[in-house]
Design a protein around this motif. Structure first.
Motif, PDB file in Angstrom:
ATOM      1  N   TYR A   2       1.770   7.503   5.493  1.00 32.12           N
ATOM      2  CA  TYR A   2       2.062   7.990   4.010  1.00 32.12           C
ATOM      3  C   TYR A   2       0.703   8.701   3.660  1.00 32.12           C
ATOM      4  O   TYR A   2      -0.314   7.877   3.399  1.00 32.12           O
ATOM      5  N   PHE A   3       0.800  10.021   3.280  1.00 32.66           N
ATOM      6  CA  PHE A   3      -0.163  10.594   2.787  1.00 32.66           C
ATOM      7  C   PHE A   3       0.229  10.723   1.323  1.00 32.66           C
ATOM      8  O   PHE A   3       1.238  11.531   1.027  1.00 32.66           O
ATOM      9  N   ILE A   4      -0.566  10.226   0.484  1.00 32.92           N
ATOM     10  CA  ILE A   4       0.005  10.272  -1.097  1.00 32.92           C
ATOM     11  C   ILE A   4      -0.991  10.762  -2.181  1.00 32.92           C
ATOM     12  O   ILE A   4      -1.868  10.210  -2.080  1.00 32.92           O
ATOM     13  N   LYS A   5      -0.433  11.749  -2.945  1.00 25.13           N
ATOM     14  CA  LYS A   5      -1.389  12.034  -4.117  1.00 25.13           C
ATOM     15  C   LYS A   5      -1.007  11.186  -5.074  1.00 25.13           C
ATOM     16  O   LYS A   5      -0.085  11.075  -5.652  1.00 25.13           O
ATOM     17  N   VAL A   6      -2.213  10.587  -5.684  1.00 24.90           N
ATOM     18  CA  VAL A   6      -2.096   9.747  -7.062  1.00 24.90           C
ATOM     19  C   VAL A   6      -2.976  10.187  -8.026  1.00 24.90           C
ATOM     20  O   VAL A   6      -4.093  10.613  -7.714  1.00 24.90           O
ATOM     21  N   GLU A   7      -2.309  10.320  -9.348  1.00 21.20           N
ATOM     22  CA  GLU A   7      -3.024  10.811 -10.407  1.00 21.20           C
ATOM     23  C   GLU A   7      -3.567   9.403 -11.019  1.00 21.20           C
ATOM     24  O   GLU A   7      -3.344   8.395 -11.122  1.00 21.20           O
ATOM     25  N   VAL A   8      -5.087   9.345 -11.194  1.00 19.56           N
ATOM     26  CA  VAL A   8      -5.919   8.388 -11.652  1.00 19.56           C
ATOM     27  C   VAL A   8      -6.394   8.315 -12.789  1.00 19.56           C
ATOM     28  O   VAL A   8      -6.895   7.567 -13.646  1.00 19.56           O
ATOM     29  N   SER A   9      -6.158   9.899 -13.557  1.00 23.53           N
ATOM     30  CA  SER A   9      -6.635  10.112 -14.796  1.00 23.53           C
ATOM     31  C   SER A   9      -5.917  11.442 -15.044  1.00 23.53           C
ATOM     32  O   SER A   9      -5.557  12.213 -14.059  1.00 23.53           O
TER      33      SER A   9
END
Length: 98
Positions: free
Chosen positions: A53-60
């Motif tokens: 799984y290639f996942i874009k994650v918002e960290v801020s």
């Protein structure tokens, strides 16, 4: 989708968010930082001997990371694994193979 190729980009589902929550401690440990926000936005999959799984994650509000998470085949009974990640991404950076 051809075998080994990446799927189209899909909106993150509750299942993908659950996966992100499971690998968050691995990311925080390897990156040596705490992330109060860790929200899956979109993802792509790659079928291998399991699924990447290639996942874009918002960290801020302005900072994103791309995660590569491996989910083994069900009969292997293994935990999710954070294979690699890319930091310093933006909302508009496309998810690509890495």
């Amino acid at each position: 989708m051809m075998p080994g190729g990446l799927s189209d980009t899909k909106a993150a589902t509750p299942e993908v968010q659950h996966m992100v929550n499971q690998v968050k401690p691995q990311f925080e440990s390897r990156e040596n930082r705490k992330c109060p926000m860790f929200t899956a936005i979109v993802y792509k999959t790659q079928v291998v001997a399991g699924i990447n799984y290639f996942i874009k994650v918002e960290v801020s509000k302005t900072d994103y990371v791309h995660l590569k998470v491996f989910k083994s085949l069900p009969h292997e009974n293994q935990d999710l694994s954070l294979v690699s990640f890319q930091t310093g991404k933006t909302k508009d950076d496309p998810l690509t193979y890495f």
